[in-house]
Design a protein around this motif. Sequence first.
Motif, PDB file in Angstrom:
ATOM      1  N   MET A   1      -4.882  16.350  -5.951  1.00  0.00           N
ATOM      2  CA  MET A   1      -5.445  17.358  -5.054  1.00  0.00           C
ATOM      3  C   MET A   1      -5.801  16.751  -3.701  1.00  0.00           C
ATOM      4  SD  MET A   1      -5.231  20.169  -6.644  1.00  0.00           S
ATOM      5  CE  MET A   1      -6.240  21.196  -5.586  1.00  0.00           C
ATOM      6  N   LEU A   2      -6.438  15.596  -3.718  1.00  0.00           N
ATOM      7  CA  LEU A   2      -6.790  14.920  -2.473  1.00  0.00           C
ATOM      8  C   LEU A   2      -5.535  14.518  -1.701  1.00  0.00           C
ATOM      9  CD1 LEU A   2      -9.739  12.598  -3.619  1.00  0.00           C
ATOM     10  CD2 LEU A   2      -9.885  14.737  -2.333  1.00  0.00           C
ATOM     11  N   MET A   3      -4.537  14.041  -2.443  1.00  0.00           N
ATOM     12  CA  MET A   3      -3.302  13.606  -1.809  1.00  0.00           C
ATOM     13  C   MET A   3      -2.568  14.771  -1.151  1.00  0.00           C
ATOM     14  SD  MET A   3       0.281  13.350  -2.328  1.00  0.00           S
ATOM     15  CE  MET A   3       0.628  13.298  -4.091  1.00  0.00           C
ATOM     16  N   ARG A   4      -2.473  15.906  -1.840  1.00  0.00           N
ATOM     17  CA  ARG A   4      -1.776  17.063  -1.283  1.00  0.00           C
ATOM     18  C   ARG A   4      -2.486  17.601  -0.044  1.00  0.00           C
ATOM     19  NH1 ARG A   4       3.102  16.205  -3.047  1.00  0.00           N
ATOM     20  NH2 ARG A   4       3.404  16.536  -5.293  1.00  0.00           N
ATOM     21  N   THR A   5      -3.817  17.597  -0.078  1.00  0.00           N
ATOM     22  CA  THR A   5      -4.574  18.059   1.087  1.00  0.00           C
ATOM     23  C   THR A   5      -4.329  17.163   2.288  1.00  0.00           C
ATOM     24  OG1 THR A   5      -6.305  18.997  -0.332  1.00  0.00           O
ATOM     25  CG2 THR A   5      -6.875  18.585   1.969  1.00  0.00           C
ATOM     26  N   ALA A   6      -4.373  15.843   2.067  1.00  0.00           N
ATOM     27  CA  ALA A   6      -4.126  14.893   3.152  1.00  0.00           C
ATOM     28  C   ALA A   6      -2.700  15.020   3.680  1.00  0.00           C
ATOM     29  CB  ALA A   6      -4.391  13.468   2.666  1.00  0.00           C
ATOM     30  N   GLU A   7      -1.742  15.238   2.791  1.00  0.00           N
ATOM     31  CA  GLU A   7      -0.352  15.429   3.203  1.00  0.00           C
ATOM     32  C   GLU A   7      -0.207  16.640   4.122  1.00  0.00           C
ATOM     33  OE1 GLU A   7       2.589  13.630  -0.285  1.00  0.00           O
ATOM     34  OE2 GLU A   7       2.228  15.779  -0.142  1.00  0.00           O
ATOM     35  N   GLY A   8      -0.925  17.703   3.792  1.00  0.00           N
ATOM     36  CA  GLY A   8      -0.847  18.910   4.612  1.00  0.00           C
ATOM     37  C   GLY A   8      -1.312  18.651   6.031  1.00  0.00           C
ATOM     38  N   TYR A   9      -2.457  17.956   6.184  1.00  0.00           N
ATOM     39  CA  TYR A   9      -2.953  17.619   7.521  1.00  0.00           C
ATOM     40  C   TYR A   9      -1.958  16.726   8.257  1.00  0.00           C
ATOM     41  CZ  TYR A   9      -7.601  19.444   6.350  1.00  0.00           C
ATOM     42  OH  TYR A   9      -8.646  20.249   6.003  1.00  0.00           O
ATOM     43  N   TRP A  10      -1.460  15.727   7.557  1.00  0.00           N
ATOM     44  CA  TRP A  10      -0.555  14.769   8.199  1.00  0.00           C
ATOM     45  C   TRP A  10       0.745  15.446   8.640  1.00  0.00           C
ATOM     46  CZ3 TRP A  10       4.258  12.855   6.347  1.00  0.00           C
ATOM     47  CH2 TRP A  10       4.796  11.806   7.115  1.00  0.00           C
ATOM     48  N   PHE A  11       1.319  16.288   7.797  1.00  0.00           N
ATOM     49  CA  PHE A  11       2.575  16.953   8.135  1.00  0.00           C
ATOM     50  C   PHE A  11       2.388  17.889   9.332  1.00  0.00           C
ATOM     51  CE2 PHE A  11       5.683  20.471   7.208  1.00  0.00           C
ATOM     52  CZ  PHE A  11       6.811  19.756   7.575  1.00  0.00           C
ATOM     53  N   GLU A  12       1.290  18.598   9.377  1.00  0.00           N
ATOM     54  CA  GLU A  12       0.994  19.474  10.508  1.00  0.00           C
ATOM     55  C   GLU A  12       0.927  18.681  11.809  1.00  0.00           C
ATOM     56  OE1 GLU A  12      -2.903  21.968  11.998  1.00  0.00           O
ATOM     57  OE2 GLU A  12      -2.350  22.094   9.880  1.00  0.00           O
ATOM     58  N   ASN A  13       0.242  17.550  11.779  1.00  0.00           N
ATOM     59  CA  ASN A  13       0.132  16.713  12.971  1.00  0.00           C
ATOM     60  C   ASN A  13       1.447  16.022  13.325  1.00  0.00           C
ATOM     61  OD1 ASN A  13      -2.676  17.215  13.328  1.00  0.00           O
ATOM     62  ND2 ASN A  13      -3.118  15.786  11.664  1.00  0.00           N
ATOM     63  N   LEU A  14       2.250  15.748  12.309  1.00  0.00           N
ATOM     64  CA  LEU A  14       3.562  15.140  12.541  1.00  0.00           C
ATOM     65  C   LEU A  14       4.459  16.086  13.348  1.00  0.00           C
ATOM     66  CD1 LEU A  14       5.581  12.811  11.918  1.00  0.00           C
ATOM     67  CD2 LEU A  14       6.210  14.093   9.860  1.00  0.00           C
ATOM     68  N   ILE A  15       4.499  17.350  12.994  1.00  0.00           N
ATOM     69  CA  ILE A  15       5.296  18.333  13.724  1.00  0.00           C
ATOM     70  C   ILE A  15       4.785  18.463  15.157  1.00  0.00           C
ATOM     71  CG2 ILE A  15       6.029  20.742  13.814  1.00  0.00           C
ATOM     72  CD1 ILE A  15       7.285  19.086  11.548  1.00  0.00           C
TER      73      ILE A  15
ATOM     74  N   ARG B   1      -6.758   9.728   5.831  1.00  0.00           N
ATOM     75  CA  ARG B   1      -5.576   8.839   5.852  1.00  0.00           C
ATOM     76  C   ARG B   1      -5.448   8.090   4.531  1.00  0.00           C
ATOM     77  NH1 ARG B   1      -7.511   6.012  11.397  1.00  0.00           N
ATOM     78  NH2 ARG B   1      -7.567   7.874  12.705  1.00  0.00           N
ATOM     79  N   LYS B   2      -6.557   7.613   4.041  1.00  0.00           N
ATOM     80  CA  LYS B   2      -6.546   6.863   2.785  1.00  0.00           C
ATOM     81  C   LYS B   2      -6.037   7.732   1.641  1.00  0.00           C
ATOM     82  CE  LYS B   2      -9.572   4.029  -0.139  1.00  0.00           C
ATOM     83  NZ  LYS B   2     -10.973   3.529  -0.322  1.00  0.00           N
ATOM     84  N   ASN B   3      -6.356   9.015   1.695  1.00  0.00           N
ATOM     85  CA  ASN B   3      -5.965   9.929   0.619  1.00  0.00           C
ATOM     86  C   ASN B   3      -4.482  10.256   0.616  1.00  0.00           C
ATOM     87  OD1 ASN B   3      -8.553  10.115  -0.453  1.00  0.00           O
ATOM     88  ND2 ASN B   3      -9.085  11.904   0.791  1.00  0.00           N
ATOM     89  N   LEU B   4      -3.758   9.850   1.663  1.00  0.00           N
ATOM     90  CA  LEU B   4      -2.321  10.102   1.689  1.00  0.00           C
ATOM     91  C   LEU B   4      -1.603   9.491   0.489  1.00  0.00           C
ATOM     92  CD1 LEU B   4      -1.141   9.752   5.412  1.00  0.00           C
ATOM     93  CD2 LEU B   4      -0.770  11.694   3.885  1.00  0.00           C
ATOM     94  N   PHE B   5      -2.160   8.415  -0.032  1.00  0.00           N
ATOM     95  CA  PHE B   5      -1.558   7.736  -1.187  1.00  0.00           C
ATOM     96  C   PHE B   5      -2.529   7.685  -2.370  1.00  0.00           C
ATOM     97  CE2 PHE B   5       0.579   6.098   2.589  1.00  0.00           C
ATOM     98  CZ  PHE B   5       1.905   6.301   2.248  1.00  0.00           C
ATOM     99  N   SER B   6      -3.455   8.666  -2.406  1.00  0.00           N
ATOM    100  CA  SER B   6      -4.434   8.716  -3.483  1.00  0.00           C
ATOM    101  C   SER B   6      -3.775   9.112  -4.802  1.00  0.00           C
ATOM    102  CB  SER B   6      -5.544   9.713  -3.136  1.00  0.00           C
ATOM    103  OG  SER B   6      -6.418   9.898  -4.227  1.00  0.00           O
ATOM    104  N   GLU B   7      -4.333   8.606  -5.902  1.00  0.00           N
ATOM    105  CA  GLU B   7      -3.850   8.990  -7.225  1.00  0.00           C
ATOM    106  C   GLU B   7      -4.368  10.373  -7.629  1.00  0.00           C
ATOM    107  OE1 GLU B   7      -4.834   5.978  -9.999  1.00  0.00           O
ATOM    108  OE2 GLU B   7      -3.547   4.439  -9.074  1.00  0.00           O
ATOM    109  N   ASP B   8      -5.407  10.836  -6.924  1.00  0.00           N
ATOM    110  CA  ASP B   8      -5.917  12.192  -7.147  1.00  0.00           C
ATOM    111  C   ASP B   8      -4.961  13.159  -6.462  1.00  0.00           C
ATOM    112  OD1 ASP B   8      -7.281  14.685  -6.861  1.00  0.00           O
ATOM    113  OD2 ASP B   8      -9.191  13.669  -7.209  1.00  0.00           O
TER     114      ASP B   8
END
Length: 406
Positions: free
Chosen positions: A40-54, A31-38
């Motif tokens: 790669m970490l941010m994109r990975t976290a976004e993928g998990y979050w978007f999947e769970n959002l759907i 969750r913290k990585n959703l807004f990470s400056e890294d």
Amino acid sequence: MLSWISEQFCHYKPDRSMAVRALRHMRPAERKNLFSEDIMLMRTAEGYWFENLIYEQLIRIAEKTDTIKKIVRKGADVPKHREKIRLGVNGIYSAEKGDIRVRGNGQDLAEVDLLLFDKDKQVVFSEIVTSPADLKDLEAEIIYKKKLFGYMFNQEHVGFILFSSVDISGTQVVRRLVADPDNAYIGTHECEVMKSCLKGLRITSIPTHPEKNPVLIPCETLKIRDFDYKKLHDDALTKLFFAMDHDMSPDQYFSDPSVSPLVKKVICGGLYPSAIKALITNYGLRVKSEILDADSLQENYSRVILAVDFPEMSPVIYLKPKKQRTYLKMVPSKTGGFKYERPTPSRVGFYLWLEATKPAIGAERALSILEYCSTPLKDCRDGIAECLLPGTTVPKHHYHPRKKRK
């Protein structure tokens, strides 16, 4: 159901409550990585979050209509468990993190992001992407999963939905997919836009309790056709040897109805020392920057196994390093011989299958398998320098090539 769901998600953008609910399936660090400056970490976290959002949005939709009858539990809605990996296990199961997977003889055959059933109890699966990369591989996976679920649920037509937070509607892959009436493509706003409603919230402390909802069902309760993947595999291997010995083409081989389309790979067997020597002499093995000869292979590796990937009919070599619980996957190199691709860790079911494989392939059979494979596999005689050790000359074949197939 596909067109109806597409209408529900037209220009979809979640409200804050739905965006927060999707967080309950993620670990605090993710969750913290959703807004990470890294990035790669941010994109990975976004993928998990978007999947769970759907997933969360489909649950809310299913509560208000009978168009979606049931949704298979995933993520935080699956009770925490640790299932021991063992050979002989076939069917659908929930992985440790709540992923939905299909297993054949202990090996993971497929993983899907969502699995749902319509009012007629017909299965529909879904994939959710946040990047346009690897679409070609995705298309091949979709084709395989349609065959797999069609077989398991005894269903002639299997529905599929592709959700994407990036616009890939104009790609050839998506165009081919939507040309099939059993498929649907749904594009949403970009993740950056959708997750903006989470800014300012403390997103690391969200309850993760499983939801009690009659719409949700555990995958272990699904009624599927029993299948013995090991038997399907062994039948396909026997037919492969028959096709080779009778000069049948790969197309003729795959057209045989007794060769199951569910088989993704056949393990031909472990290589005897004569076959290992013939492999190194005629093709060559390169692990990263190291070119293996017979001595270094015997000194550092305990097993060599030959397999063939379907439907590409592409040869694969698996090397077992001594004192390590892993296998190195070796694939054909464009510059000749075989190169290292990736490890096969001990925590996956396919590792156990490799461990149970005994030596069975001699030199003549190994070379005939490699020749039969349709993937252009260059050998060391092509003058590829990296196939050879420094100071060595191009070796000669010790075995006469098979006659050209009719």
